[in-house]
Scaffold this motif. Structure first.
Motif, mmCIF file in Angstrom:
data_model
loop_
_atom_site.group_PDB
_atom_site.id
_atom_site.type_symbol
_atom_site.label_atom_id
_atom_site.label_comp_id
_atom_site.label_asym_id
_atom_site.label_seq_id
_atom_site.Cartn_x
_atom_site.Cartn_y
_atom_site.Cartn_z
ATOM 1 N N PRO A 1 -0.465 -7.801 5.647
ATOM 2 C CA PRO A 1 -1.576 -6.838 5.728
ATOM 3 C C PRO A 1 -1.120 -5.445 6.135
ATOM 4 O O PRO A 1 -1.868 -4.477 5.951
ATOM 5 C CB PRO A 1 -2.488 -7.453 6.795
ATOM 6 N N VAL A 2 0.097 -5.335 6.707
ATOM 7 C CA VAL A 2 0.575 -4.041 7.210
ATOM 8 C C VAL A 2 2.064 -3.883 6.877
ATOM 9 O O VAL A 2 2.755 -4.856 6.571
ATOM 10 C CB VAL A 2 0.372 -3.919 8.743
ATOM 11 N N SER A 3 2.535 -2.639 6.963
ATOM 12 C CA SER A 3 3.955 -2.334 6.800
ATOM 13 C C SER A 3 4.281 -1.137 7.663
ATOM 14 O O SER A 3 3.527 -0.153 7.684
ATOM 15 C CB SER A 3 4.274 -2.021 5.338
ATOM 16 N N ASP A 4 5.412 -1.196 8.384
ATOM 17 C CA ASP A 4 5.737 -0.075 9.253
ATOM 18 C C ASP A 4 6.077 1.191 8.476
ATOM 19 O O ASP A 4 5.806 2.301 8.935
ATOM 20 C CB ASP A 4 6.869 -0.432 10.233
ATOM 21 N N VAL A 5 6.654 1.072 7.282
ATOM 22 C CA VAL A 5 6.940 2.262 6.483
ATOM 23 C C VAL A 5 5.643 2.920 6.016
ATOM 24 O O VAL A 5 5.558 4.134 5.884
ATOM 25 C CB VAL A 5 7.831 1.904 5.279
ATOM 26 N N PHE A 6 4.616 2.098 5.778
ATOM 27 C CA PHE A 6 3.297 2.593 5.388
ATOM 28 C C PHE A 6 2.366 2.590 6.610
ATOM 29 O O PHE A 6 1.199 2.212 6.509
ATOM 30 C CB PHE A 6 2.704 1.711 4.296
ATOM 31 N N ALA A 7 2.877 2.989 7.759
ATOM 32 C CA ALA A 7 2.122 2.889 9.010
ATOM 33 C C ALA A 7 0.766 3.580 8.897
ATOM 34 O O ALA A 7 0.662 4.727 8.452
ATOM 35 C CB ALA A 7 2.919 3.504 10.153
ATOM 36 N N GLY A 8 -0.273 2.860 9.307
ATOM 37 C CA GLY A 8 -1.620 3.416 9.321
ATOM 38 C C GLY A 8 -2.314 3.432 7.979
ATOM 39 O O GLY A 8 -3.402 3.999 7.856
ATOM 40 N N THR A 9 -1.704 2.798 6.953
ATOM 41 C CA THR A 9 -2.302 2.855 5.617
ATOM 42 C C THR A 9 -2.930 1.541 5.179
ATOM 43 O O THR A 9 -3.319 1.393 4.029
ATOM 44 C CB THR A 9 -1.249 3.258 4.565
ATOM 45 N N GLY A 10 -3.001 0.552 6.083
ATOM 46 C CA GLY A 10 -3.629 -0.707 5.718
ATOM 47 C C GLY A 10 -5.120 -0.535 5.504
ATOM 48 O O GLY A 10 -5.682 0.555 5.631
ATOM 49 N N SER A 11 -5.793 -1.625 5.157
ATOM 50 C CA SER A 11 -7.233 -1.575 4.934
ATOM 51 C C SER A 11 -7.946 -1.071 6.179
ATOM 52 O O SER A 11 -7.519 -1.325 7.313
ATOM 53 C CB SER A 11 -7.759 -2.965 4.560
ATOM 54 N N ARG A 12 -9.024 -0.350 5.948
ATOM 55 C CA ARG A 12 -9.763 0.218 7.078
ATOM 56 C C ARG A 12 -10.614 -0.821 7.805
ATOM 57 O O ARG A 12 -10.975 -0.641 8.960
ATOM 58 C CB ARG A 12 -10.660 1.362 6.578
ATOM 59 N N THR A 13 -10.960 -1.904 7.126
ATOM 60 C CA THR A 13 -11.759 -2.962 7.750
ATOM 61 C C THR A 13 -11.083 -4.301 7.514
ATOM 62 O O THR A 13 -10.470 -4.527 6.469
ATOM 63 C CB THR A 13 -13.184 -2.995 7.166
ATOM 64 N N PRO A 14 -11.187 -5.227 8.498
ATOM 65 C CA PRO A 14 -10.603 -6.559 8.314
ATOM 66 C C PRO A 14 -11.268 -7.302 7.170
ATOM 67 O O PRO A 14 -12.452 -7.118 6.886
ATOM 68 C CB PRO A 14 -10.874 -7.239 9.657
ATOM 69 N N GLY A 15 -10.477 -8.135 6.507
ATOM 70 C CA GLY A 15 -11.005 -8.927 5.408
ATOM 71 C C GLY A 15 -9.899 -9.769 4.809
ATOM 72 O O GLY A 15 -8.955 -10.149 5.514
ATOM 73 N N LEU A 16 -10.006 -10.045 3.519
ATOM 74 C CA LEU A 16 -9.008 -10.856 2.825
ATOM 75 C C LEU A 16 -8.686 -10.245 1.474
ATOM 76 O O LEU A 16 -9.531 -9.622 0.835
ATOM 77 C CB LEU A 16 -9.537 -12.286 2.598
ATOM 78 N N VAL A 17 -7.434 -10.445 1.058
ATOM 79 C CA VAL A 17 -7.036 -10.248 -0.337
ATOM 80 C C VAL A 17 -6.498 -11.582 -0.818
ATOM 81 O O VAL A 17 -5.568 -12.135 -0.221
ATOM 82 C CB VAL A 17 -5.965 -9.156 -0.484
#
Length: 522
Positions: A492-508
């Protein structure tokens, strides 16, 4: 936004980056211990006038240092090698740094790119109209040196070296000469860790590599190298995680700004370089990843040029610690050792000896890809396309928060070398759903690590149910040993893309997932 506000915001963004960026290049003559300077190398400094900055009529000075090797004269002219620096750097003035080249009988000219060092203007990130003209003016200057070998009027015998931004100038210079003269003038290139498409490098699928956007912008602050609008746009990207496209009121459109700044633009204009290229790319590079170099090699060169060219992937480049998801920490160049019995500089010299002097080929591996594995072995292949498929079923990951999930793909032993991808039916009920994918190796899901250091994002701006998608995966080279497995890692996250994950919790959720691998068969 004032320049002071921009500076403050950028410094804050850079400080918040996942980690300080490291340029880990295992082979560069400028990072290796300096050799003794060649005897009697003459060193001359100078500047030339180039085109003014936009909105100005004042010529911009482009400054350089020329290294003339012993014995070079009008009667015994030598080929010239052009060099330039990476982002935030400046030209090299120490003759010891180029001793390997001048000792081999090459002249060298190292120059400050626009906006850096002693050169004037600002950095427009290899804009053909600006930096492209700067390189052409430099070539013209070299063509007037009586001791440099000439192939014709305004056409010196010319090679080029340099990494990162110092690879970017090579392509913009060669393509601009091709556009205007019908030939690239450069006779051979040796670019390293540079880009094919700036937009896809900095923000694949429109998702910003925030750690790099902040770090690159901050590196330009001490000299005010970037135009204010680009500063502002990089701040916007680092802060929001979205690639600035002009949609915000008063916002900059980086996609438009960088549309023609790289090989991708020229390829789309129908241009191809018909010259030999030794292209080096970092397999663990998280700014200009391996796939950027592979795209350039496949699409920016003619078939004839590829047959006279060599691609080398090494463990290094623009490196950040890959902690989430966990990657590898290795710097090595086994393929240069395999091909040339030394480092990339040794490989470059032997490559240039054939390309610029027409001597006998002393290298194997032309027309092929040579890629370093995390275990510092070298895999050589004639194709990097995905040809083998593996059905892995359903792959689900949380968004915004959570831990990486590893799904088994294949048992070792298996060798993968090239550019893999996924096909799947995607369900993502949230708005702005994002997840990150890459290949990993381990004995179990618990200890599976990314093959190198990269993931790529899936970005669904609006809710989707069962939408057919092709999802890019980072290019890799790995030999999975017996007793271990290759995994698909979803995070759900990546440190190189820090802060760019989904804005709300959910599922893909990916259903009917098929992993397409560039498997190398013996």
């Amino acid at each position: 936004m004032s320049r002071r506000t921009v500076r403050t915001a950028l410094l804050t963004a850079a400080a918040a980056a996942v980690a300080a960026p490291v340029l880990a290049v295992p082979h560069s003559p400028l990072t290796a211990p300096a050799a003794a300077a060649a005897a009697q190398v003459r060193v001359d400094d100078g500047c030339l006038d180039s085109v003014p900055e936009p909105g100005s009529t004042e010529p911009v000075a482009i400054c350089f240092t020329v290294f003339r090797p012993e014995g070079a004269s009008r009667r015994d002219p030598v080929p010239m090698v052009v060099h330039s620096h990476g982002w935030g750097g400046s030209r090299t003035t120490d003759p010891a740094a180029f001793a390997a080249f001048t000792d081999a009988g090459y002249g060298v000219v190292s120059f400050d790119q626009r906006g850096w060092g002693e050169s004037g203007g600002q950095a427009h990130v290899e804009d053909p109209a600006l930096e492209g003209t700067d390189v052409r003016r430099l070539v013209r200057m070299v063509s007037r040196l009586a001791w440099v070998e000439q192939d014709g009027p305004g056409d010196p015998r010319l090679g080029a070296i340099g990494g990162s931004y110092g690879g970017g100038y090579q392509f913009v210079g060669a393509f601009e000469e091709l556009r205007l003269r019908g030939e690239p003038v450069f006779d051979a290139l040796a670019p390293e860790i540079t880009w094919h498409d700036l937009g896809q490098s900095l923000a694949p699928e429109g998702v910003v590599r925030t750690a790099w956007a902040a770090a690159l912008a901050a590196a330009a602050l001490p000299s005010d190298a970037l135009p204010p609008a680009v500063y502002k746009a990089l701040v916007e990207g680092a802060a929001t995680g979205a690639w600035p496209d002009g949609s915000l009121p008063g916002g900059e459109d980086l996609e438009a700004d960088f549309a023609d700044n790289g090989p991708r633009f020229h390829v789309r204009q129908g241009r191809r370089l018909d010259i030999p290229v030794l292209l080096g790319q970092g397999t663990t590079d998280s700014l200009f990843p391996l796939e950027q170099g592979l795209r350039t090699f496949r699409s920016a060169l003619t078939q004839r040029a590829r047959e006279r060219s060599i691609f080398v992937g090494y463990n290094g480049g623009h490196v950040l610690p890959a902690l989430l998801p966990r990657g590898v920490d290795v710097t090595s160049d086994p393929c240069s050792e395999k091909l040339a019995g030394g480092d990339f500089t040794a490989l470059t010299l032997r490559f240039l000896d054939h390309a610029l002097r027409g001597g006998r080929r002393t290298l194997e591996g032309y027309g092929r890809y040579h890629l370093a594995t995390p275990a510092s072995t070298c895999v050589s292949t004639g194709s990097v396309r995905a040809t083998t498929t593996y059905d892995v079923g359903t792959v689900a990951t949380s968004t915004a928060l959570g831990v990486p999930v590893a799904t088994p793909v294949a048992e070792g032993p298996i060798t993968v070398a090239g550019t893999p991808y996924l096909t799947a039916d995607v369900t993502a009920p949230g708005v702005g759903s994002r997840a990150f994918y890459g290949l990993a190796v381990g004995t179990s899901p618990a200890d599976a690590r990314l093959v190198q250091n990269n993931v790529l994002p899936l970005h669904e701006p609006t809710p989707v149910t069962g939408a057919a998608r092709r999802i890019a995966l980072p290019s890799v080279a790995v030999r999975v040993p017996r007793g271990q497995r290759l995994y698909l890692l979803a995070s759900p996250v990546s440190d190189v893309f820090a802060g760019t994950g989904s804005r709300t919790p959910g599922l893909v959720v990916l259903e009917g997932t098929v992993v397409h691998l560039p498997r190398k068969h013996r």
